[in-house]
Design a protein around this motif. Structure first.
Motif, PDB file in Angstrom:
ATOM      1  N   THR A 283       0.826  -1.218   0.000  1.00 50.48           N
ATOM      2  CA  THR A 283       0.000   0.000   0.000  1.00 50.48           C
ATOM      3  C   THR A 283       0.852   1.255   0.000  1.00 50.48           C
ATOM      4  N   GLN A 284       2.103   1.138   0.476  1.00 53.52           N
ATOM      5  CA  GLN A 284       3.003   2.283   0.466  1.00 53.52           C
ATOM      6  C   GLN A 284       4.418   1.794   0.196  1.00 53.52           C
ATOM      7  N   ILE A 285       5.145   2.521  -0.597  1.00 54.98           N
ATOM      8  CA  ILE A 285       6.549   2.204  -0.864  1.00 54.98           C
ATOM      9  C   ILE A 285       7.346   3.491  -0.799  1.00 54.98           C
ATOM     10  N   SER A 286       8.639   3.362  -0.567  1.00 56.87           N
ATOM     11  CA  SER A 286       9.473   4.556  -0.452  1.00 56.87           C
ATOM     12  C   SER A 286       9.710   5.171  -1.825  1.00 56.87           C
ATOM     13  N   SER A 287       9.695   6.485  -1.877  1.00 62.22           N
ATOM     14  CA  SER A 287       9.922   7.223  -3.111  1.00 62.22           C
ATOM     15  C   SER A 287      10.881   8.374  -2.834  1.00 62.22           C
ATOM     16  N   GLN A 288      11.581   8.793  -3.880  1.00 64.15           N
ATOM     17  CA  GLN A 288      12.486   9.922  -3.737  1.00 64.15           C
ATOM     18  C   GLN A 288      11.699  11.210  -3.541  1.00 64.15           C
ATOM     19  N   VAL A 289      12.167  12.044  -2.633  1.00 60.90           N
ATOM     20  CA  VAL A 289      11.588  13.379  -2.435  1.00 60.90           C
ATOM     21  C   VAL A 289      12.735  14.369  -2.300  1.00 60.90           C
ATOM     22  N   ASP A 290      12.437  15.610  -2.552  1.00 56.77           N
ATOM     23  CA  ASP A 290      13.428  16.692  -2.418  1.00 56.77           C
ATOM     24  C   ASP A 290      14.680  16.417  -3.242  1.00 56.77           C
ATOM     25  N   ARG A 291      14.507  15.865  -4.422  1.00 57.22           N
ATOM     26  CA  ARG A 291      15.670  15.529  -5.254  1.00 57.22           C
ATOM     27  C   ARG A 291      16.280  16.792  -5.856  1.00 57.22           C
ATOM     28  N   VAL A 292      17.610  16.842  -5.835  1.00 55.41           N
ATOM     29  CA  VAL A 292      18.358  17.939  -6.453  1.00 55.41           C
ATOM     30  C   VAL A 292      19.413  17.302  -7.351  1.00 55.41           C
ATOM     31  N   ASP A 293      19.372  17.601  -8.639  1.00 57.02           N
ATOM     32  CA  ASP A 293      20.331  17.043  -9.584  1.00 57.02           C
ATOM     33  C   ASP A 293      21.659  17.781  -9.515  1.00 57.02           C
ATOM     34  N   ARG A 294      22.682  17.108  -9.954  1.00 59.65           N
ATOM     35  CA  ARG A 294      24.026  17.681  -9.925  1.00 59.65           C
ATOM     36  C   ARG A 294      24.075  18.928 -10.810  1.00 59.65           C
ATOM     37  N   PRO A 295      24.629  20.021 -10.303  1.00 63.63           N
ATOM     38  CA  PRO A 295      24.729  21.243 -11.120  1.00 63.63           C
ATOM     39  C   PRO A 295      25.671  21.037 -12.301  1.00 63.63           C
ATOM     40  N   ASP A 296      25.611  21.935 -13.258  1.00 60.98           N
ATOM     41  CA  ASP A 296      26.544  21.903 -14.367  1.00 60.98           C
ATOM     42  C   ASP A 296      27.965  22.054 -13.822  1.00 60.98           C
ATOM     43  N   GLU A 297      28.928  21.417 -14.492  1.00 64.92           N
ATOM     44  CA  GLU A 297      30.314  21.442 -14.003  1.00 64.92           C
ATOM     45  C   GLU A 297      30.848  22.863 -13.900  1.00 64.92           C
ATOM     46  N   SER A 298      30.316  23.764 -14.711  1.00 64.25           N
ATOM     47  CA  SER A 298      30.780  25.156 -14.657  1.00 64.25           C
ATOM     48  C   SER A 298      30.404  25.834 -13.348  1.00 64.25           C
ATOM     49  N   GLN A 299      29.427  25.257 -12.628  1.00 64.54           N
ATOM     50  CA  GLN A 299      28.984  25.837 -11.362  1.00 64.54           C
ATOM     51  C   GLN A 299      29.689  25.215 -10.159  1.00 64.54           C
ATOM     52  N   TYR A 317      23.032  13.044  -8.133  1.00 60.07           N
ATOM     53  CA  TYR A 317      21.918  13.762  -7.509  1.00 60.07           C
ATOM     54  C   TYR A 317      21.944  13.448  -6.021  1.00 60.07           C
ATOM     55  N   VAL A 318      21.226  14.268  -5.245  1.00 56.98           N
ATOM     56  CA  VAL A 318      21.020  14.011  -3.826  1.00 56.98           C
ATOM     57  C   VAL A 318      19.526  14.098  -3.564  1.00 56.98           C
ATOM     58  N   CYS A 319      19.033  13.327  -2.585  1.00 57.40           N
ATOM     59  CA  CYS A 319      17.602  13.326  -2.298  1.00 57.40           C
ATOM     60  C   CYS A 319      17.357  12.722  -0.928  1.00 57.40           C
ATOM     61  N   ASN A 320      16.108  12.825  -0.479  1.00 58.47           N
ATOM     62  CA  ASN A 320      15.626  12.095   0.677  1.00 58.47           C
ATOM     63  C   ASN A 320      14.630  11.046   0.198  1.00 58.47           C
ATOM     64  N   TYR A 321      14.182  10.209   1.114  1.00 59.29           N
ATOM     65  CA  TYR A 321      13.184   9.197   0.768  1.00 59.29           C
ATOM     66  C   TYR A 321      12.032   9.266   1.754  1.00 59.29           C
ATOM     67  N   LYS A 322      10.839   9.009   1.244  1.00 62.61           N
ATOM     68  CA  LYS A 322       9.650   9.064   2.080  1.00 62.61           C
ATOM     69  C   LYS A 322       8.682   7.969   1.656  1.00 62.61           C
ATOM     70  N   VAL A 323       8.066   7.310   2.631  1.00 60.21           N
ATOM     71  CA  VAL A 323       7.063   6.291   2.328  1.00 60.21           C
ATOM     72  C   VAL A 323       5.788   6.984   1.874  1.00 60.21           C
ATOM     73  N   GLN A 324       5.310   6.625   0.674  1.00 59.01           N
ATOM     74  CA  GLN A 324       4.146   7.278   0.107  1.00 59.01           C
ATOM     75  C   GLN A 324       3.174   6.245  -0.441  1.00 59.01           C
ATOM     76  N   PRO A 325       1.879   6.615  -0.587  1.00 59.64           N
ATOM     77  CA  PRO A 325       0.895   5.667  -1.108  1.00 59.64           C
ATOM     78  C   PRO A 325       1.262   5.187  -2.505  1.00 59.64           C
ATOM     79  N   VAL A 326       0.925   3.925  -2.788  1.00 55.11           N
ATOM     80  CA  VAL A 326       1.166   3.356  -4.110  1.00 55.11           C
ATOM     81  C   VAL A 326       0.128   3.910  -5.072  1.00 55.11           C
ATOM     82  N   VAL A 327       0.581   4.559  -6.114  1.00 53.10           N
ATOM     83  CA  VAL A 327      -0.298   5.119  -7.144  1.00 53.10           C
ATOM     84  C   VAL A 327       0.221   4.649  -8.491  1.00 53.10           C
TER      85      VAL A 327
END
Length: 450
Positions: A283-299, A317-327
């Motif tokens: 009924t619920q599985i962990s999903s990525q939240v608050d994901r931030v992708d790696r900036p361009d190398e110039s940054q 990338y960096v992110c957190n994980y949160k248990v969320q309803p299965v959709v």
């Protein structure tokens, strides 16, 4: 039976014999009938004692002969069985080294052709060296710790396998690789390294590889079979073969039946853990939240740090994980095309919100007749505007309103929707291409009953 157990058995027999003698003397002074019965028991016990004594003497004599030929010390007797086995292992190892030396020495390239007085002759190229090899093979030596470890482990493995064969176990040659790998993993958790060694040796003997994956090999990049996703929320579980995820309940039930059949097929035996084969739905599985992708190398600076001082290193990338309803992905796509939240719509939260609104607007309690009347009116509006999404949504909202007013909670409604869809997915439906578009398409009840 080892010597300790045999000695204990003889001592017990002697004690029973002494007890019967004492009882016999007592009965002789009390009851002639009891005296006669006890005399018979005493004679039988003396016969058993004599037989056990003869067996012990024969066994001791035979073990003495074996120990003498192997050079095992005669005293003390305690643990002589183990010393005999160790001497046999030493003899086997010495024979193995001798066979290896002979096989190596007899190889064709060990001989060379030379001219002699009698014509062409063959001469052994490494005669002096070979004498040293043979001497090494028969000379007792201190084993390297690695070799000693292997021999000790091999002896323990043989004993464990022999004990299991007496229990009727076997058949590892015909077992599936998945089953052997699963048993290996399970016995790591149980804690006996000898069992782990034996299962690993079985896999090695078959020329196969160990794996933590308890199912058939998958294609590169393919998710493992146990990986539950939004579109594969159903799963079947077996303690031996692990968990497998499926898109429908029917598929999961079919796999659970296969799990049970696999235990009933062949000589692997039955295990109490099979009682734990089950089917379920995530009924619920962990999903990525608050994901931030790696900036361009110039940054990033020369240390791979961004403007805020975060060190990215090799992170993509960096992110957190949160248990969320299965959709399901289809529900997410619908929400996306309708301008909704692409993470999916929480039906339970919607129901709670609708229940609160409906109570305020239309009052609490049973209003099924009014809801049904309203649905009839909305159906007529749909007939007039069949492509109007809002008209269809009106019917959906009224149906949900009728469900909670009939006494069903938000969670029960959500579960009921999923269960009904799953049931329909497993039904037999006629070919829609031959059906009348103006009539309802119903499932084939007769074929399902058959």
């Amino acid at each position: 039976m080892n010597e300790t157990a045999l000695t204990q058995r003889l001592q017990a027999a002697e004690q029973e014999n002494e007890r019967l003698k004492a009882e016999n003397e007592r009965l002789a002074n009390v009851s002639p009938h009891g005296h006669v019965q006890n005399t018979r028991a005493l004679l039988e016990m003396e016969e058993k004692l004599a037989a056990a004594t003869d067996y012990a003497e024969d066994r001791a004599r035979m073990l003495g002969m074996v120990a003498e030929r192997l050079g095992v010390a005669g005293e003390p007797h305690q643990g002589r069985d183990e010393r005999i086995l160790e001497a046999l292992d030493t003899l086997i190892e010495r024979s193995r080294r001798m066979e290896e030396a002979i096989d190596f020495a007899c190889a064709p390239d060990m001989w060379e052709e030379r001219s002699g007085l009698a014509g062409e002759i063959y001469e052994y190229k490494y005669l002096e060296w070979y004498v040293d090899v043979l001497q090494e093979a028969v000379t007792p030596r201190e084993l390297h710790p690695d070799d000693a470890m292997v021999e000790t482990a091999a002896l323990a493995m043989r004993k464990k396998l022999a004990a299991k064969r007496k229990e009727g176990r076997g058949g590892w040659e015909e077992m599936s690789l998945g089953a052997l790998n699963s048993m290996l993993v399970n016995h790591i958790a149980k804690g006996d390294p000898v069992d782990v060694l034996n299962f690993a040796a079985m896999i090695h003997a078959r020329g196969e590889r160990t794996s933590l994956d308890r199912v058939a090999p998958r294609q590169p990049g393919e998710a493992p079979r146990w990986y539950v996703t939004d579109n594969k929320p159903w799963f079947a579980y077996c303690p031996d073969q692990g968990l497998m995820a499926f898109g429908t309940e029917a598929e999961a039930v079919e796999q659970a039946a296969d799990f049970i059949d696999s235990w009933l097929d062949g000589d692997t035996g039955w295990d109490e853990q099979v009682d734990q084969v089950f089917v379920g739905r995530a009924t619920q599985i962990s999903s990525q939240v608050d994901r931030v992708d790696r900036p361009d190398e110039s940054q990033l600076d020369e240390d791979d740090c961004d403007s805020e001082g975060f060190h990215w290193g090799d992170y993509e990338y960096v992110c957190n994980y949160k248990v969320q309803p299965v959709v399901s992905d289809s529900a997410k796509a619908w929400a996306a095309t309708s301008g909704g939240d692409t993470s999916g719509y929480d039906l339970v939260a919607h129901m709670r919100r609708q229940i609160a609104f409906s109570k305020r607007a239309f009052g609490p309690g049973d209003r099924q007749a009014g809801v049904v009347d309203h649905i009839r009116k909305e159906l007529k509006e749909i007939e007039g505007a069949p492509h109007d999404l809002e008209e269809w949504i009106d019917v959906v909202l009224l149906a949900l309103d009728g469900a909670w007013r009939a006494g069903h909670s938000a969670e029960q409604v959500a579960t009921g929707l999923d269960a009904k869809l799953t049931k329909n997915e497993g039904r037999d439906w006629p070919d829609w291409r031959t059906a009348d578009r103006t009539k309802a398409i119903e499932h084939n009840r007769q074929s399902e009953e058959a």
